[in-house]
Design a protein around this motif. Structure first.
Motif, PDB file in Angstrom:
ATOM      1  N   SER A 180       0.818  -1.217   0.000  1.00  0.00           N
ATOM      2  CA  SER A 180       0.000   0.000   0.000  1.00  0.00           C
ATOM      3  C   SER A 180       0.852   1.269   0.000  1.00  0.00           C
ATOM      4  N   SER A 207      -7.978  11.127   2.262  1.00  0.00           N
ATOM      5  CA  SER A 207      -7.404   9.775   2.291  1.00  0.00           C
ATOM      6  C   SER A 207      -8.445   8.795   1.750  1.00  0.00           C
ATOM      7  N   GLY A 208      -8.020   7.568   1.592  1.00  0.00           N
ATOM      8  CA  GLY A 208      -8.947   6.535   1.121  1.00  0.00           C
ATOM      9  C   GLY A 208     -10.068   6.292   2.113  1.00  0.00           C
ATOM     10  N   ASN A 257     -14.078   6.769   1.615  1.00  0.00           N
ATOM     11  CA  ASN A 257     -15.097   5.763   1.962  1.00  0.00           C
ATOM     12  C   ASN A 257     -16.176   6.359   2.864  1.00  0.00           C
ATOM     13  N   SER A 315     -11.870  -0.209   7.086  1.00  0.00           N
ATOM     14  CA  SER A 315     -12.924   0.815   6.968  1.00  0.00           C
ATOM     15  C   SER A 315     -14.276   0.189   6.614  1.00  0.00           C
ATOM     16  N   SER A 333      -7.936  -5.174   0.543  1.00  0.00           N
ATOM     17  CA  SER A 333      -6.549  -4.757   0.819  1.00  0.00           C
ATOM     18  C   SER A 333      -5.560  -5.848   0.422  1.00  0.00           C
ATOM     19  N   ASP A 340     -14.061  -0.064  -3.649  1.00  0.00           N
ATOM     20  CA  ASP A 340     -12.902   0.604  -3.057  1.00  0.00           C
ATOM     21  C   ASP A 340     -11.670   0.109  -3.808  1.00  0.00           C
ATOM     22  N   HIS A 348      -6.190  -0.056  -3.482  1.00  0.00           N
ATOM     23  CA  HIS A 348      -4.963  -0.798  -3.796  1.00  0.00           C
ATOM     24  C   HIS A 348      -4.620  -0.828  -5.272  1.00  0.00           C
ATOM     25  N   HIS A 382      -2.028   6.787  -3.163  1.00  0.00           N
ATOM     26  CA  HIS A 382      -0.602   6.606  -2.832  1.00  0.00           C
ATOM     27  C   HIS A 382      -0.217   5.137  -2.701  1.00  0.00           C
ATOM     28  N   LYS A 383      -1.013   4.254  -3.275  1.00  0.00           N
ATOM     29  CA  LYS A 383      -0.665   2.832  -3.163  1.00  0.00           C
ATOM     30  C   LYS A 383      -0.095   2.397  -4.522  1.00  0.00           C
TER      31      LYS A 383
HETATM   32  C1  LIG Z   1      -8.878  -1.261   0.448  1.00  0.00           C
HETATM   33  C2  LIG Z   1      -8.431  -0.075   1.244  1.00  0.00           C
HETATM   34  N1  LIG Z   1      -9.267   0.956   1.382  1.00  0.00           N
HETATM   35  C3  LIG Z   1      -8.931   2.038   2.090  1.00  0.00           C
HETATM   36  C4  LIG Z   1      -7.706   2.118   2.714  1.00  0.00           C
HETATM   37  C5  LIG Z   1      -7.381   3.318   3.543  1.00  0.00           C
HETATM   38  O1  LIG Z   1      -6.657   4.204   2.854  1.00  0.00           O
HETATM   39  P1  LIG Z   1      -6.017   5.490   3.541  1.00  0.00           P
HETATM   40  O2  LIG Z   1      -4.843   5.021   4.306  1.00  0.00           O
HETATM   41  O3  LIG Z   1      -5.711   6.348   2.373  1.00  0.00           O
HETATM   42  O4  LIG Z   1      -7.080   6.077   4.436  1.00  0.00           O
HETATM   43  C6  LIG Z   1      -6.805   1.074   2.611  1.00  0.00           C
HETATM   44  C7  LIG Z   1      -5.488   1.190   3.282  1.00  0.00           C
HETATM   45  O5  LIG Z   1      -4.593   0.449   3.202  1.00  0.00           O
HETATM   46  C8  LIG Z   1      -7.172  -0.067   1.863  1.00  0.00           C
HETATM   47  O6  LIG Z   1      -6.367  -1.099   1.753  1.00  0.00           O
END
Ligand SMILES: Cc1ncc(COP(=O)(O)O)c(C=O)c1O
Length: 426
Positions: free
Chosen positions: A29, A91-92, A96, A122, A170, A195, A198, A224-225
């Motif tokens: 990630s 952020s991710g 979400n 999440s 993830s 989502d 990744h 950023h992954k």
């Molecule tokens: C599938 C997935 N969604 C969301 C996230 C969260 O992302 P962020 O760290 O940008 O909040 C991750 C973090 O690894 C993730 O694997």
């Protein structure tokens, strides 16, 4: 506190930078931003505020911020072939949360994957899904395929009639069977959300999946992954109404953000421009490297999941190290040898703290120029460590190997020192 405390912090950060120059970075990630993108992070944008949408800000001072955001939004829509983009989630996870705020009420049913199947926190009850108090129901999962059981999922969707069918993992080895499920989505009339945190960089490069062609309506992601941008988030959408687009915008602001980290948004814009040019080569090499790494580990007797399916179609592989002491112990030993990865639950695990797996990503190694042949060396370092060779000895070999990969690739400043622009003035 004194200047010495500040000095201490700088020294620790510099020590970290130096350490990472000598490590093999394999967290699935993470990534390296390009020099041009990174420059944006120390621009004046970092010190400013913008609330709302371009042209309708609450504060003054956003003339150039608005231009950047408008241009970046158009670039994101072009790159990801989406009708709509919102670059403000920071952020991710925040992306979400915005989707949840926009489309789910407490008590609504959302179908999703379980943590042990590789889902992100999440989407769990103790994460954003729980915070929004939605009722989440997990899909049936085929451990052999590391993917959803299609027939079981169709039955579940028809029984539960969720308001939202949510996908994305993830430990995201294979694309979800969204195309096969599309007739069922249409029958029950649910919103379809993935989502793609990744795999965003892979999608940008035409690998892994074409979410909007498959029937996904909303994509949330980190940037950023596999997408080598700043720590930030994004929401993309297609085939939704204007009213639904407005709901997303309202959920992002004022729902879950105030200002949206303008320096990161500018860095994201640079990364979008770079990925428009380089994503195809980068993403295909990252996927090839991940498969080559899986193959080499497999040949060395380190069990990699899904050997019959070529291990993965993404940048990541999942490895079962239960016979070598488990994920926690192996990840620590690997860190001692300068190989940075993380312990990970595998589908049969019940403990997230003592899981039996490791997750490896090939995207950052790709970014610094590693190819399939190099994966043989990387696999051999890993095999030596999990088989309990002294990690200090392996570390010396890792450091020597890493010296061959000093330039950053797949960006406008290709060849510049990959870690050089991380250096602080001594
Ligand atoms: C599938 C997935 N969604 C969301 C996230 C969260 O992302 P962020 O760290 O940008 O909040 C991750 C973090 O690894 C993730 O694997």
């Amino acid at each position: 506190m004194t200047l010495d405390d500040a000095r201490y912090i700088r020294q620790e950060v510099m020590a970290h930078n130096k350490w990472f120059e000598e490590c093999i970075p394999m967290i699935a990630s993470e990534n390296l931003m390009s020099p041009l993108a990174k420059e944006m992070l120390i621009s004046d944008f970092a010190d400013r505020y913008a609330e709302g949408l371009p042209g309708k800000r609450y504060y003054q001072g956003n003339i150039f911020v608005d231009r950047v955001e408008e241009k970046a939004t158009e670039m994101a829509k072009k790159l990801f072939k989406s009708d709509f983009a919102d670059l403000r989630p920071i952020s991710g996870t925040v992306a979400n949360m915005a989707v949840l705020f926009a489309f789910a009420e407490p008590g609504d049913t959302i179908t999703t994957c379980a943590l042990a199947q590789g889902a992100h926190i999440s989407t769990c009850e103790f994460g954003a899904f729980g915070q929004r108090a939605v009722r989440s129901v997990n899909y049936p999962f085929s451990v052999e395929d590391m993917n959803l059981d299609v027939d079981g999922t169709i039955k579940l969707l028809k029984k539960e009639k969720p308001k939202i069918a949510q996908f994305g993992l993830s430990v995201f080895l294979f694309p979800p069977p969204v195309k096969e499920l599309k007739p069922t989505f249409d029958e029950i009339g649910c919103l379809v959300w993935e989502d793609c945190a990744h795999v965003l960089g892979l999608i940008a490069g035409g690998q892994f999946q074409k979410p909007f062609d498959d029937g996904i309506q909303i994509v949330s992601a980190s940037t950023h992954k596999t997408f080598p941008g700043p720590n930030h988030g994004i929401i993309l959408a297609s085939n939704i109404t204007e009213e639904q687009e407005k709901k997303i915008q309202k959920a992002v602001f004022p729902g879950v953000t105030s200002s949206h980290h303008l320096h990161a948004m500018a860095a994201l814009a640079i990364s979008l421009a770079e990925m428009d040019v380089f994503a195809k080569d980068y993403a295909s090499q990252a996927c090839k490297n991940a498969r080559a790494l899986g193959q080499s580990l497999h040949e060395l007797g380190v069990p990699v999941l899904c050997p019959d399916l070529g291990f993965t179609r993404s940048h990541a592989i999942a490895v079962d190290v239960s016979q070598f002491g488990g994920g926690k112990e192996c990840a620590q030993l690997l860190e001692d040898a300068n190989i940075i990865c993380n312990k990970n639950m595998l589908p049969s695990d019940t403990s997230a703290v003592r899981p039996s797996g490791l997750r490896f990503g090939a995207q950052e190694m790709t970014r610094i120029g590693m190819k399939e042949d190099d994966m043989k060396d990387v696999a051999s370092f890993i095999a030596r460590v999990v088989r309990k060779e002294d990690p200090k000895k392996v570390k010396e070999d890792v450091k020597a190997f890493k010296k061959n990969f000093t330039g950053i690739k797949y960006c406008f400043n290709e060849g510049e020192p990959a870690y050089g622009y991380h250096k602080l003035v001594e």
